[in-house]
Scaffold this active site. Structure first.
Site, PDB file in Angstrom:
ATOM      1  N   GLY B   9      58.220  32.864  23.938  1.00  0.00           N
ATOM      2  CA  GLY B   9      57.502  31.888  23.116  1.00  0.00           C
ATOM      3  C   GLY B   9      56.040  32.295  22.975  1.00  0.00           C
ATOM      4  N   LYS B 174      46.037  19.126  34.746  1.00  0.00           N
ATOM      5  CA  LYS B 174      46.624  19.627  33.506  1.00  0.00           C
ATOM      6  C   LYS B 174      47.674  18.650  32.977  1.00  0.00           C
ATOM      7  CE  LYS B 174      47.999  22.502  30.288  1.00  0.00           C
ATOM      8  NZ  LYS B 174      47.603  23.628  29.544  1.00  0.00           N
TER       9      LYS B 174
END
Lengths: 289, 289
Positions: B9, B174
């Site tokens: 990806g 995050k």
């Protein structure tokens, strides 16, 4: 009866179409263009693929109101305030068809001894300046705010009326319906039916409905049953708020969710989802869709 | 160094592009087609309107992994589980680049004595099976889960690394960033910058950030400062979740908001907005966008 209908949107034109069969109807519009087209070409009512041409009078609002036996106010809540100076002192009967609850003080302060609140449960779509489609046969509920005896007689089985006894309860229930269906369908860009038919959207629906019931002190279970019924009856419809967002137009978010938030803050009720939903729709509105 | 990158990806290809300048890189892909194209035609790295051609090896994952000095795991969280049997017993160093927190047990249970968690703060867009655009120069943060001494050396000023000491704190922060930015931009269909630049969207952002900070026991003010900074740095970017929704693809909602909800329930924290957001995105996913 001479009936003045103020507002040339979908609801105003729907009432004009049905009432003009038996009454002397005059539609008061915001634009001169619409008044001219309505007066010259008449109004087309679409229903089940058929079209009926109705003749009626029309006039632009700023040219002033005339003597009538009844006024039906079919402008959006946010346009109502501009109209108040023209109607507040008139002593003839009124029906107000706005969503939300913020127009209650306007209704109670009218000089008229006969003021009704109405809740429109029809599906209607304006197809042009002088054309309206009756997309869902429903009901108009009417409840007296002041006075009595004013109930429009049913002239068409497609356009029935029902009298309610408690206008506050009627408007609160309608507010709850609009507060759940309109912003959620506008944010998710879905037809009303998907709120109950798509499992995850149904979770959004049920979770938010609980907060709305809490704010308005309504019974959650019976509210859920009622709003589910409305979604089933209008499952293919795109809500007015969704349509407004798609067209980049002003929505009724302030008179619906904005009002709900003011109630929540006053009563100190949990309203975090309502706050988020309000700001989401206001943001979409500010971005033009 | 021989580096195996698992996942073709945007993130996998970005690492492959920068690391292949100095290392012997092999990309392991899910489809045979992508492995063949990468192996034969190389990988194009786009940056600031320029393109650089990198050569590397490539292989389809199901054909098995080879001996490497380091593996970088760049598959989505929801594909990681299928990979576990192939990597759990390997004794060589690993870097895991997943979003969310649910992969922590997988990392801690690896047989390898050296396992790092990484957080990628670059903007990257896959432009084809063998092309990646570096849309935002950021930073890769690495923190040891097990062992020490594994920090990739900076080979390019466009692709820096920073070592963090506490991987749990790093991943939690995050997670908070992703939990706020990804679903809100996906629901509202907006670029990251609009969350802070459009006043009403900023209200949504700030209101929801408060709930996220509460669930994760993070300081609200410093979290707001941090996420605001991320939105500024990536203001033109469409988040990965928004892109997934637009393409009708599976999103990372379960590993981000789903995980957040599990934490909230465990700690008995207020999570009504998170529940609503989760169901909205899951519904959009189930409807194919």
């Amino acid at each position: 009866m001479k009936i003045g209908i103020i507002g040339g949107g979908a609801v105003g034109l729907l009432f004009a179409a049905y009432l003009s069969a038996e009454h002397d109807v005059k539609v008061y519009t915001r634009t001169r263009n619409q008044a001219e087209i309505l007066g010259k070409q008449g109004l087309d009512l679409y229903r089940d693929g058929e079209v009926m041409k109705m003749t009626l009078k029309a006039k632009v609002i700023i040219d002033g109101l005339d003597e009538q036996d009844l006024f039906i106010i079919a402008v959006k809540q946010y346009h109502l305030i501009e109209l108040v100076p023209m109607i507040a002192e008139l002593k003839i009967p009124f029906i107000f068809l706005q969503n939300g609850y913020s127009h209650v003080p306007i209704m109670t302060n009218m000089a008229s001894p006969t003021v009704y609140a109405g809740v429109v449960e029809h599906g209607a779509l304006r197809r042009g300046l002088n054309a309206v489609e009756h997309t869902g046969i429903g009901l108009t509920k009417l409840a007296a705010v002041k006075g009595s005896g004013l109930l429009l007689k049913e002239d068409s089985s497609f356009f029935p009326y029902a009298e309610e006894t408690d206008y506050k309860e009627m408007l609160t229930k309608k507010l709850a319906v609009n507060a759940v269906i309109n912003p959620l369908t506008a944010i998710l860009k879905i037809e009303n039916g998907k709120l109950i038919n798509v499992p995850y959207y149904h979770q959004v629906f049920a979770g938010y409905l609980k907060e709305v019931a809490g704010i308005l002190d309504l019974d959650r279970a019976s509210l859920e049953e009622h709003i589910t019924q409305v979604c089933q009856n209008t499952y293919k419809n795109r809500s007015s708020m969704l349509k407004d967002i798609e067209k980049g137009q002003r929505t009724e978010i302030d008179s619906i969710t904005g009002y709900l938030l003011s109630v929540a803050k006053e009563k100190d009720k949990e309203h975090s989802m309502s706050s988020m939903i309000y700001s989401m729709v206001k943001g979409m509105e500010s971005q033009g869709g």
